[in-house]
Structures are given as structure tokens and as C-alpha cells.
Write a protein that holds these residues in place. Structure first.
Motif, mmCIF file in Angstrom:
data_model
loop_
_atom_site.group_PDB
_atom_site.id
_atom_site.type_symbol
_atom_site.label_atom_id
_atom_site.label_comp_id
_atom_site.label_asym_id
_atom_site.label_seq_id
_atom_site.Cartn_x
_atom_site.Cartn_y
_atom_site.Cartn_z
ATOM 1 N N UNK A 456 0.606 -0.964 0.353
ATOM 2 C CA UNK A 456 0.244 0.161 -0.284
ATOM 3 C C UNK A 456 0.768 1.118 -0.033
ATOM 4 N N UNK A 457 0.124 2.251 -0.855
ATOM 5 C CA UNK A 457 0.835 3.020 -1.198
ATOM 6 C C UNK A 457 3.166 3.376 -1.810
ATOM 7 N N UNK A 458 2.927 1.831 -1.827
ATOM 8 C CA UNK A 458 4.538 2.495 -2.859
ATOM 9 C C UNK A 458 4.309 1.080 -4.031
ATOM 10 N N UNK A 459 5.053 1.203 -4.809
ATOM 11 C CA UNK A 459 5.226 0.361 -6.110
ATOM 12 C C UNK A 459 4.575 0.616 -6.994
ATOM 13 N N UNK A 460 3.245 1.305 -6.605
ATOM 14 C CA UNK A 460 2.244 1.099 -7.594
ATOM 15 C C UNK A 460 2.258 1.059 -9.291
ATOM 16 N N UNK A 461 3.097 1.872 -9.755
ATOM 17 C CA UNK A 461 3.955 2.208 -11.273
ATOM 18 C C UNK A 461 4.673 0.717 -11.222
ATOM 19 N N UNK A 462 4.476 -0.179 -10.574
ATOM 20 C CA UNK A 462 6.244 -1.369 -10.559
ATOM 21 C C UNK A 462 5.007 -2.326 -11.383
ATOM 22 N N UNK A 463 3.875 -2.327 -10.262
ATOM 23 C CA UNK A 463 2.696 -3.624 -10.625
ATOM 24 C C UNK A 463 1.848 -2.525 -11.806
ATOM 25 N N UNK A 464 1.100 -1.566 -12.345
ATOM 26 C CA UNK A 464 1.241 -1.645 -12.853
ATOM 27 C C UNK A 464 1.826 -1.298 -15.012
ATOM 28 N N UNK A 465 3.125 -1.835 -14.525
ATOM 29 C CA UNK A 465 4.508 -2.077 -15.866
ATOM 30 C C UNK A 465 4.363 -3.771 -15.892
#
Length: 535
Positions: A456-465
Motif C-alpha cells: 500500500x502506497x508504494x510500487x504502484x507504478x511497478x505493479x502496473x508495468x
């Protein structure tokens, strides 16, 4: 009305073909089969929602505020193993609101024994014979309601009773038994794992609460197409005792409880849910027509009845919080409140039980997860639009630097997990440049739909990639409390193949045909009576 008139709904009528009550439906596990225990039947969720609506009106002025707060019972929100995260807000910062309503068949008081019979089961753990999820859309313009029949077999997680500290191991059993394995918090965790939907609150009510609330509202109109008498028959004991002539009738008190407990005369548990939905819809219309603000005495009576009838999860355990909740529910017009029953099929392991109906059930859960209206008056919600859009911030690291864990959650209620599936998907990712992808040997049990999780609150961009590389929709990228890195959880929707199968996204109102949808604004609906119970 005699005391016996609401007793003894113990067994199910035998089938004689067609759409009759069918087979005898036995409770599983430690509850045994047959006998007086079969008398433990559904308590009605509709009275719980009535209590919420009444609190919305009774909250004006906060009459006897501390006294009313003292009436409320409270308990732990979740007592089971479930890590489903809260959904992301839409562009306006709004999130859906989900409330689990549970009808308990507890015989823990003299009044509940009198109303429900089965004195021999007084000391047994209660069962959640009626369970329903109310979903209030993020924009607060529509609401969806889903009931699950009590004998639907599901995975129940490991739960800890918050009062005794007793730990119940994970099991696979009918959903009604979850309440006795750690209280309402265990039922909530069961629902979260089944649906993938974060549930904000729970509320429970017992037999006496149903009667109390039915009296407080002053009666609700119900209707039958034929004369009905839900009584014992030579081949089928039990019955609610409901007896009325064809046409419309106003019911309250114990007669309302009879209506809500009737199963034999309607023909099945699924049809009983329909009768409950009709009652609830009529009750909503009745409440909207009444003006209790001008009658202080009536206002006080309603508030007393509501707070005495409910036990709620502790985070909403005050009149003010329930009042705020009710104000949100009251914004939805009746023509945008849609009540449904989860599509189910016969359980191949036990014809007395049910299973969620595969694609149909998943379609309902997808609509709840993605906040898609159950009626056809809304387009694609803003939350889903935002989730499907290209990420505008939190850019991803280079593919080769993103650590990805892959978990195998391909098991279903009827099939085991696909061997080596996590390793196969990890190899797919490595071939796409995610060289730090690795399989988790421990696995992850069962997930209906493949998801990509991130702290939560971190690595969202990595997960979307990662999701984009695999073809997984961005609406399936979710924050998760119990993870430290990007995690691909391969669900039952991706048991084979190197490319994630394209999923059809439901549109507003795109409900399965067997969900038995009914709008709160629909008037003049009447129940058909199963022939043996006509008179």
C-alpha cells in the motif's frame, strides 16, 4: 397467534418433480442432519437494513444519545484470515461502501427460543442463516444487494473467536456455519475471500430483533398469488406457520417473522430469498412515505427498537456513526436499488448443498469489485475508468530491476491448483525482461481472478508495468496489506496458456439471468405458493 405458529422449520419438502422444494436439505458437519436442529432457519436481513434506515431518521436530535449507544452490541470487524485491501478512490476521492448483513438463528435467549423453537439447540453456536452484502456505489447514486443461500459450500478461512480466543482451522463447509466459527468477523472474512471485495462493516440481528423492528415500523405490505399455509405435512414436518389468503396483507410482529422464515411454501431457499427481497423493498417504500420527524414519541420508539435490535462491528458502534451511514444509504432512490441472489448450482458432492455458479457468480463479484451498477442507468464508473487509464504518476523502475513474486492460486471448489503454474508465469515474465521474477513455492490457495498486488502506497507504478506486460487489466492491480513486493497472484481464470485470457468487462445492468434481480421500486409483486401448501 399461538407460540407454535412460528416454530419448527426443520426439513425440506421432498421432490415430486418440477420446481418444488426438492430434496431434503441437511446441514453439514457438526450440526448433523435431520431432527429438531433442522428447525434452525433464517433470520431476516431485511429487518437489519430497516434498523439502519430508522437510525437515519431517529438520529435527528440524538434522543437519549448515551442510552441509545448503550443499547448497541459491538464486535470485532474481522476475526478471520483475509487480506483483501480497500479499493482505490475514484477521481472525486470516493470509494464504494460495503456492509454485510447477517441474520443469526441464535437461541441464546428465552425470547429467541419462543420464536424459533428448537430448545435442544439453545447452547449450540449460532448460524448465519441469512447473509447479504449491500454495496453502495462510490458516487452514492445506486445500491446493489446480493444474498447467498445458507447451504452454499465455500472456503471458510482460519478464524479466532474474539470472545473465547478459540482458533478454528480453515475448512470447506456451507456458509451458514461461518458465524459459529469466530462470530460475524469470521463471516465477513469468508465473504471477502469469496468475492475479493473489501467489506467495511457488518451488522447482525436475531429473531427477537426482527419482531421488534417489524412492530416498530407498523407493518409492511406483502402479497401471495394463492392462499398459503406453511404447515407440517405428513411427509414434511416443520413450517413457519404462515397462513393467509391470496392477495395483499400488512404483516408485522411475529407474522412478519413467519413471512421471512417461510421456505417450504415458496419451494426453495432461493425463492425464500425472493420473498425476503419483496418484504425489504416494501419496507423501504413504507419508510420513505412516513414522516417520523413530527412525532417525538414515535421517533423515540423507533430509535429504541433499532438500537436494541442490532449488533454491529465496533468501528460503527455509535448512534452518530450509524446515523452518518444511514444518511448515505438514504441518498439512493428506490428505482436504483437492485436486489439479487447469487447464481448457484447443485453441489456434485452433496445434492443437498449448492456451489457458486462459476461464470455467473464471478460476473456478480466482478460488478461489485469494479463498482458497476446492477441497473442499466449508469455507465462505466469513474473508478473503473481511472483504473483502466495509463498511469499518470509513480513511474515504474526498469523491468529488469522490478522484483516480482508469482503465486499459484488456481485452485477452485472442484479442481486442485495447476501444478507448476507459478513457475510457468514467472518464466513468461523473465522472457519479457523481468529477470527478477520468481515463483513462490508456498502457493496462495484460491483466487477467482488473477490480481497484481503491491505494498500500500508504494510500487504502484511497478505493479502496473507488470500487469501491462502480462495483459492483465489495470483494474486488477490492487494495494495489499501483507506484501513487501510486487506479487502476481495467478487465479482460476488463468489456469493455462502464456497470455492472460481477455476478460469481458460487464456493463451496467449486465447481471446473469439466474440472479433473480428485483428493484426496490417495483410494486405489486406477489409470491407463488408451492401447491402442497395451498388451502
Amino acid at each position: 397467534m399461538t407460540r407454535s405458529s412460528v416454530h419448527g422449520e426443520r426439513t425440506r419438502p421432498s421432490s415430486e418433480g418440477g420446481e418444488g422444494p426438492g430434496r431434503r436439505r441437511a446441514a453439514s458437519g457438526r450440526h448433523g442432519t435431520g431432527g429438531p436442529r433442522r428447525g434452525r432457519r433464517a433470520l431476516r436481513w431485511s429487518a437489519t437494513t430497516l434498523a439502519v434506515l430508522i437510525l437515519g431518521t431517529a438520529g435527528a436530535g440524538y434522543l437519549y444519545y448515551e442510552h441509545l449507544n448503550g443499547n448497541l452490541g459491538k464486535g470485532e470487524r474481522s476475526s478471520g484470515d483475509s487480506k483483501v485491501g480497500k479499493g482505490q478512490p475514484n477521481a472525486d476521492g470516493q470509494t464504494p461502501l460495503n456492509i454485510l448483513l447477517i441474520g443469526s438463528d441464535s437461541r441464546a435467549s428465552d425470547e429467541n427460543v419462543r420464536l424459533g423453537g428448537s430448545r435442544d439447540s439453545r447452547d449450540e453456536p449460532p448460524r448465519g442463516d441469512v447473509q447479504m452484502l449491500i454495496h453502495l456505489a462510490a458516487d452514492r447514486q445506486s445500491a446493489a444487494v446480493v444474498s447467498i443461500p445458507r447451504d452454499t459450500r465455500v472456503d471458510i478461512p482460519r478464524c479466532t473467536d474474539p470472545e473465547s480466543g478459540k482458533v478454528y482451522p480453515a475448512t470447506n463447509d456451507i456458509i451458514t456455519s461461518s458465524l459459529g466459527r469466530g462470530g460475524a468477523g469470521c463471516t465477513l472474512a469468508t465473504w471477502q475471500n469469496l468475492t475479493g471485495v473489501y467489506i467495511d462493516h457488518w451488522m447482525t440481528i436475531d429473531f427477537a430483533g426482527v419482531v421488534r423492528m417489524a412492530d416498530a415500523i407498523g407493518g409492511v405490505e406483502v402479497c401471495v398469488n394463492q392462499n398459503v399455509w406453511d404447515r407440517p405435512l405428513p411427509t414434511m414436518p416443520g413450517g413457519s406457520g404462515l397462513k393467509m389468503t391470496a392477495g395483499s396483507h400488512k404483516v408485522k410482529g411475529e407474522r412478519a417473522l413467519q413471512w421471512l422464515r417461510t421456505r417450504h411454501a415458496w419451494g426453495s431457499d432461493q425463492l425464500r430469498a425472493r420473498a425476503q427481497h419483496m418484504y425489504m423493498n416494501s419496507m423501504i417504500r413504507t419508510l420513505r412515505q412516513q414522516n417520523v420527524f413530527t412525532d417525538t414519541g414515535r421517533l423515540t420508539d423507533l430509535a429504541e427498537a433499532a438500537t436494541k435490535s442490532l449488533t454491529v462491528s465496533e468501528e460503527i458502534g455509535s448512534v452518530k456513526k450509524l446515523f452518518d451511514l444511514a444518511m448515505q444509504l438514504k441518498t439512493v432512490p428506490p428505482d436504483r436499488i437492485t436486489m439479487t441472489t447469487l447464481p448457484t448450482v447443485e453441489d456434485p458432492q452433496d445434492r443437498n448443498h449448492l456451489l457458486p455458479d462459476g461464470a455467473g457468480a464471478e460476473q456478480v463479484w466482478t460488478m461489485l469489485r469494479d463498482d458497476i451498477p446492477f441497473d442499466d442507468k449508469g455507465g462505466k464508473p469513474e473508478a473503473a475508468k481511472a483504473a483502466d487509464a495509463e498511469p499518470a504518476k509513480d513511474p515504474a523502475a526498469p523491468d529488469g530491476e522490478i522484483a516480482v513474486q508469482v503465486q499459484n492460486a488456481t485452485a477452485t471448489a472442484t479442481q486442485g491448483p495447476v501444478s507448476g503454474r507459478a513457475g510457468a508465469v514467472a518464466q513468461i515474465l523473465a522472457g519479457k525482461g523481468f529477470v527478477k521474477a520468481a515463483a513462490d513455492p508456498a502457493g496462495a490457495g484460491s483466487e477467482k481472478r488473477t490480481v497484481v498486488r503491491y505494498p500500500s502506497g508504494d510500487l504502484k507504478g511497478d505493479a502496473q508495468r507488470v500487469a501491462k506486460a502480462l495483459g492483465i487489466p489495470l483494474s486488477s492491480v490492487k494495494p495489499y496489506e501483507d506484501t513487501s513486493q510486487v506479487t502476481v497472484v495467478v487465479g482460476a481464470d488463468w489456469r493455462e496458456g502464456t497470455a492472460y485470457p481477455r476478460q469481458k468487462s460487464p456493463s451496467a445492468g449486465d447481471l446473469p439471468e439466474n440472479s433473480d434481480a428485483l428493484k426496490a421500486s417495483e410494486k405489486g409483486k406477489c409470491m407463488d405458493v408451492y401447491k402442497p401448501y395451498r388451502w
